[in-house]
Write a protein that holds these residues in place. Structure first.
Motif, PDB file in Angstrom:
ATOM      1  N   GLY A  50      45.443  53.919  27.195  1.00 51.10           N
ATOM      2  CA  GLY A  50      46.829  53.605  27.571  1.00 51.10           C
ATOM      3  C   GLY A  50      47.838  54.345  26.720  1.00 51.10           C
ATOM      4  O   GLY A  50      47.747  55.549  26.515  1.00 51.10           O
ATOM      5  N   GLY A  51      48.815  53.611  26.207  1.00 50.12           N
ATOM      6  CA  GLY A  51      49.871  54.228  25.407  1.00 50.12           C
ATOM      7  C   GLY A  51      51.104  54.557  26.225  1.00 50.12           C
ATOM      8  O   GLY A  51      52.005  55.234  25.758  1.00 50.12           O
ATOM      9  N   ASP A  68      40.824  39.238  29.295  1.00 48.93           N
ATOM     10  CA  ASP A  68      41.992  39.517  28.452  1.00 48.93           C
ATOM     11  C   ASP A  68      43.225  39.886  29.274  1.00 48.93           C
ATOM     12  O   ASP A  68      44.343  39.521  28.930  1.00 48.93           O
ATOM     13  CB  ASP A  68      41.676  40.623  27.422  1.00 48.93           C
ATOM     14  N   PHE A  69      43.024  40.584  30.431  1.00 48.68           N
ATOM     15  CA  PHE A  69      44.211  40.961  31.222  1.00 48.68           C
ATOM     16  C   PHE A  69      44.833  39.733  31.890  1.00 48.68           C
ATOM     17  O   PHE A  69      46.040  39.664  32.075  1.00 48.68           O
ATOM     18  CB  PHE A  69      43.884  42.061  32.251  1.00 48.68           C
ATOM     19  N   THR A  71      49.789  53.276  32.578  1.00 50.55           N
ATOM     20  CA  THR A  71      50.732  53.384  33.707  1.00 50.55           C
ATOM     21  C   THR A  71      50.035  53.744  35.013  1.00 50.55           C
ATOM     22  O   THR A  71      50.480  53.363  36.078  1.00 50.55           O
ATOM     23  CB  THR A  71      51.810  54.456  33.435  1.00 50.55           C
ATOM     24  N   ASN A  72      48.949  54.498  34.951  1.00 50.99           N
ATOM     25  CA  ASN A  72      48.264  54.935  36.175  1.00 50.99           C
ATOM     26  C   ASN A  72      46.765  54.751  36.010  1.00 50.99           C
ATOM     27  O   ASN A  72      46.186  55.285  35.063  1.00 50.99           O
ATOM     28  CB  ASN A  72      48.525  56.428  36.435  1.00 50.99           C
ATOM     29  N   ASP A  73      46.142  53.995  36.903  1.00 54.31           N
ATOM     30  CA  ASP A  73      44.679  53.936  36.891  1.00 54.31           C
ATOM     31  C   ASP A  73      44.170  53.897  38.318  1.00 54.31           C
ATOM     32  O   ASP A  73      44.925  54.102  39.263  1.00 54.31           O
ATOM     33  CB  ASP A  73      44.165  52.744  36.058  1.00 54.31           C
ATOM     34  N   GLN A  74      42.848  53.629  38.482  1.00 53.10           N
ATOM     35  CA  GLN A  74      42.276  53.713  39.836  1.00 53.10           C
ATOM     36  C   GLN A  74      42.237  52.358  40.531  1.00 53.10           C
ATOM     37  O   GLN A  74      41.799  52.262  41.667  1.00 53.10           O
ATOM     38  CB  GLN A  74      40.858  54.280  39.726  1.00 53.10           C
ATOM     39  N   VAL A  75      42.656  51.298  39.852  1.00 52.39           N
ATOM     40  CA  VAL A  75      42.494  49.944  40.405  1.00 52.39           C
ATOM     41  C   VAL A  75      43.791  49.415  40.999  1.00 52.39           C
ATOM     42  O   VAL A  75      43.846  49.017  42.160  1.00 52.39           O
ATOM     43  CB  VAL A  75      42.007  48.968  39.303  1.00 52.39           C
ATOM     44  N   ASP A  76      44.846  49.395  40.198  1.00 47.89           N
ATOM     45  CA  ASP A  76      46.098  48.760  40.619  1.00 47.89           C
ATOM     46  C   ASP A  76      47.096  49.808  41.109  1.00 47.89           C
ATOM     47  O   ASP A  76      46.983  50.980  40.767  1.00 47.89           O
ATOM     48  CB  ASP A  76      46.724  48.017  39.422  1.00 47.89           C
ATOM     49  N   PRO A  77      48.111  49.363  41.869  1.00 45.35           N
ATOM     50  CA  PRO A  77      49.175  50.302  42.251  1.00 45.35           C
ATOM     51  C   PRO A  77      49.838  50.857  40.991  1.00 45.35           C
ATOM     52  O   PRO A  77      50.088  50.103  40.051  1.00 45.35           O
ATOM     53  CB  PRO A  77      50.171  49.430  43.022  1.00 45.35           C
ATOM     54  N   SER A 110      46.136  48.179  34.744  1.00 47.23           N
ATOM     55  CA  SER A 110      47.348  48.978  34.513  1.00 47.23           C
ATOM     56  C   SER A 110      48.595  48.100  34.567  1.00 47.23           C
ATOM     57  O   SER A 110      48.560  46.947  34.974  1.00 47.23           O
ATOM     58  CB  SER A 110      47.440  50.095  35.558  1.00 47.23           C
ATOM     59  N   ILE A 111      49.725  48.696  34.167  1.00 49.14           N
ATOM     60  CA  ILE A 111      51.001  47.967  34.143  1.00 49.14           C
ATOM     61  C   ILE A 111      51.345  47.460  35.547  1.00 49.14           C
ATOM     62  O   ILE A 111      51.977  46.420  35.704  1.00 49.14           O
ATOM     63  CB  ILE A 111      52.113  48.900  33.596  1.00 49.14           C
TER      64      ILE A 111
END
Length: 373
Positions: free
Chosen positions: A163-164, A46-47, A121-127, A94-95
């Motif tokens: 998210g949100g 989906d992403f 906005t913030n997760d452990q995978v993407d910048p 993430s965004i």
């Protein structure tokens, strides 16, 4: 990889973003086969589908064909159009995943891009959005992509899984890019950072700041870490916290590191103290790796060098990440650009790990979409 005439053909789901972004910039059609063909759940995730929709929004006249199972994709790029847009990103990435692609495309639009992205906005995978705001924007300014309208603004934070969050990204149009000679990183002069917390006690941010400072203060006095505690609507839908640190040098190099807590209901609980200390150690490791561009933005720097005027650009990087190495191969396929790569040993540079000096001649890419006034 095989090219039939102009169009390029790949198989597999790896590096999908790189391929779509470079196809859009070079105007070459792209065919990708066997996307997770052997998985129990084959096809695009989906992403990835959301990223393709985003590319479709910022371009005009793109043709995208996907088969029923989602395992084959054909993409014929249109013109980069830009304008004011909105996009809801898939919460599974993430965004930052979408924003990295947009940073590469935004300077070459017909109209200045102003886009609102919603999601994590913030997760452990993407910048995270914080890191891209602190590192990617100053890097783009070095290439002459500048103006008051170049900004990333965080309206709401959103942590996984729900998210949100919401951000605004605006970028002016650039006619040509300046070549750069960026070979001296300089010495670290200050460290800045943001410790953020949403839907948890505001004290958690302070605990992260104290533990990060306990390590960094041994090396440098000039440290300032902001605490950012968002409440109510602007705190998204899931609880979480994290910290993002950046080190700035005397020559304007910015190196970054970040960590975020585990998503709600997944993995063990993380102590804010541990998170702060580990992030400080990550930043020190990034400083040791060094170079003039941190490892998050290596591919963005190389792309902007490739698209510069027909002149020599040089940049000193730390060890190349696997993502960057694949990106260099893609640059050769789409733009026929190869880089001269020279390794610099720590003894030559008197500091840190092994460095790589990347040199290339720009392709003289000019913004075809921009209206001439």
């Amino acid at each position: 990889m095989a090219g039939d005439g102009l169009s390029l053909s790949y198989s597999g789901c790896n590096f999908l973003r790189q391929r779509l972004v470079l196809a859009t910039l070079s105007g070459r059609p792209l065919r990708i086969r066997k996307i997770r063909a052997k998985d129990e759940d084959p096809g695009l995730r989906d992403f990835e589908a959301s990223f393709i929709r985003l590319i479709d929004k910022v371009t005009n006249g793109s043709r995208i064909e996907i088969n029923q199972t989602g395992t084959n994709l054909y993409y014929q790029p249109g013109l980069l159009y830009g304008g004011s847009l909105e996009h809801d990103c898939s919460p599974s990435r993430s965004i930052g995943y979408y924003l990295e692609g947009l940073l590469c495309l935004a300077p070459f639009m017909k109209h200045p891009l102003k886009i609102v992205l919603r999601g994590v906005t913030n997760d452990q995978v993407d910048p995270s959005v914080d890191v891209l705001k602190a590192t990617a924007l100053p890097l783009m300014k070095k290439f002459g992509i500048d103006g008051e309208s170049l900004e990333i603004k965080i309206n709401r934070r959103g942590m996984p899984p729900k998210g949100g969050g919401e951000i605004l990204f605006a970028c002016p149009v650039s006619k040509v890019l300046q070549p750069i000679q960026f070979t001296d990183p300089g010495k670290i002069k200050r460290i800045r950072g943001t410790a953020y917390s949403v839907r948890v006690s505001p004290q958690i941010a302070n605990r992260m700041v104290e533990s990060a400072r306990s390590i960094l203060n041994k090396f440098l006095p000039d440290i300032y870490i902001y605490t950012d505690h968002m409440k109510g609507v602007s705190s998204g839908k899931s609880p979480g916290f994290g910290i993002c640190l950046t080190a700035e040098t005397t020559n304007g190099t910015i190196l970054s590191a970040e960590l975020a807590s585990n998503p709600q209901g997944q993995g063990a609980a993380v102590l804010p103290e541990e998170l702060g200390q580990n992030c400080a150690k990550l930043l020190l490791e990034e400083i040791y790796r060094g170079g003039c561009v941190d490892s998050t933005n290596q591919s963005l720097a190389l792309l902007l060098m490739t698209l510069g005027q027909r002149d020599v650009s040089k940049v000193l990087l730390g060890p190349l990440s696997p993502y960057t190495i694949e990106f260099l191969r893609h640059l050769r396929s789409f733009f026929q650009t190869t880089f001269k790569i020279e390794t610099k040993t720590p003894e030559e540079e008197h500091m840190g790990g092994q460095k790589v000096l990347m040199t290339c001649v720009g392709t003289g890419f000019s913004n075809l979409s921009k209206t001439i006034r």
